[in-house]
Design a protein around this motif. Structure first.
Motif, PDB file in Angstrom:
ATOM      1  N   LYS A  22       0.827  -1.201   0.000  1.00 35.89           N
ATOM      2  CA  LYS A  22       0.000   0.000   0.000  1.00 35.89           C
ATOM      3  C   LYS A  22       0.866   1.258   0.000  1.00 35.89           C
ATOM      4  N   ASN A  23       0.377   2.280  -0.658  1.00 34.11           N
ATOM      5  CA  ASN A  23       1.045   3.594  -0.699  1.00 34.11           C
ATOM      6  C   ASN A  23       2.495   3.497  -1.183  1.00 34.11           C
ATOM      7  N   LYS A  26       4.473   6.606  -2.333  1.00 27.86           N
ATOM      8  CA  LYS A  26       4.834   7.615  -1.338  1.00 27.86           C
ATOM      9  C   LYS A  26       6.168   7.322  -0.651  1.00 27.86           C
TER      10      LYS A  26
END
Length: 233
Positions: A22-23, A26
């Motif tokens: 996830k992410n 980033k």
């Protein structure tokens, strides 16, 4: 021994994307991230690096991956294949698709092949959920489900990559094999019979340190077997 069972990895945004974390976008620099439990990915054998190196350019190789487990993590001796052995797997029949395990099980029909492949192929089957670059998958391109179950004389039964990693972690040969690999790399040679007591002493220290590699490295380079040589003959 967490090296082989860790449920985390150090990833940048690209590697995190490959692991489907996830992410991922980033992440700016390498950071420690826990792996998705559904992937059953564990430690070094679950890494994209290992699974890519032990694959061909386009496809996985359970045998190559299994050879590494048996030779480099358990230090068991497997003889090389005959020079005239056929290593190419048959092409899929579109009307009768097969899994990688189905194809490789042909080795088990020949006793000369089965004696080695029965030990080599099953650990590779446990890693088949990781494709040729280490991406997680549950099916082959032909739509058949991947069967990760295996059973060998070296490791017993295991259900998937995480289970395989735990079996290796618990195997008495694993820490000794790690020690031997480090000792051989440090000394630049295979140990001789006269060094058996040195190896035994290092193994005892390794256990006492609760398998801390840093302490093992210090023990190796500070010992007389590393620092001293005999007179030339």
């Amino acid at each position: 021994r967490e090296f082989i069972t860790a449920d985390y990895a150090f990833v940048d945004s690209r590697l995190a994307g490959l692991y489907n974390l996830k992410n991922a976008s980033k992440i700016e620099e390498f950071e420690k991230r826990k792996m998705p439990s559904s992937q059953r990915r564990a430690g070094f054998l679950g890494s994209a690096a290992f699974n890519t190196i032990k694959s061909s350019q386009t496809d996985t190789s359970p045998t190559k991956r299994g050879v590494y487990v048996v030779n480099n993590l358990l230090c068991a001796t497997i003889p090389p294949p005959p020079a005239d052995v056929e290593t190419e797997l048959p092409e899929d029949d579109p009307d009768k698709p097969k899994t990688k395990k189905d194809k490789l099980d042909a080795h088990m029909k020949d006793p000369a092949c089965a004696s080695c492949h029965a030990r080599l192929d099953p650990p590779g089957y446990a890693l088949e959920t990781f494709d040729a670059v280490g991406r997680f998958r549950t099916k082959y391109e032909n739509g058949l489900a991947i069967d990760t179950n295996g059973d060998t004389q070296d490791l017993g039964e295991f259900a998937d990559a995480s289970d395989l990693a735990q079996q290796i972690h618990d195997h008495p040969n694993f820490p000794v094999c790690m020690l031997l690999n480090l000792y051989r790399n440090a000394s630049g040679r295979i140990e001789s019979g006269g060094e058996s007591q040195v190896i035994k002493g290092l193994a005892e220290q390794f256990v006492e340190s609760e398998y801390k590699v840093q302490e093992l490295l210090v023990s190796i380079v500070s010992g007389p077997a590393f620092r001293l040589v005999g007179e030339a003959k």
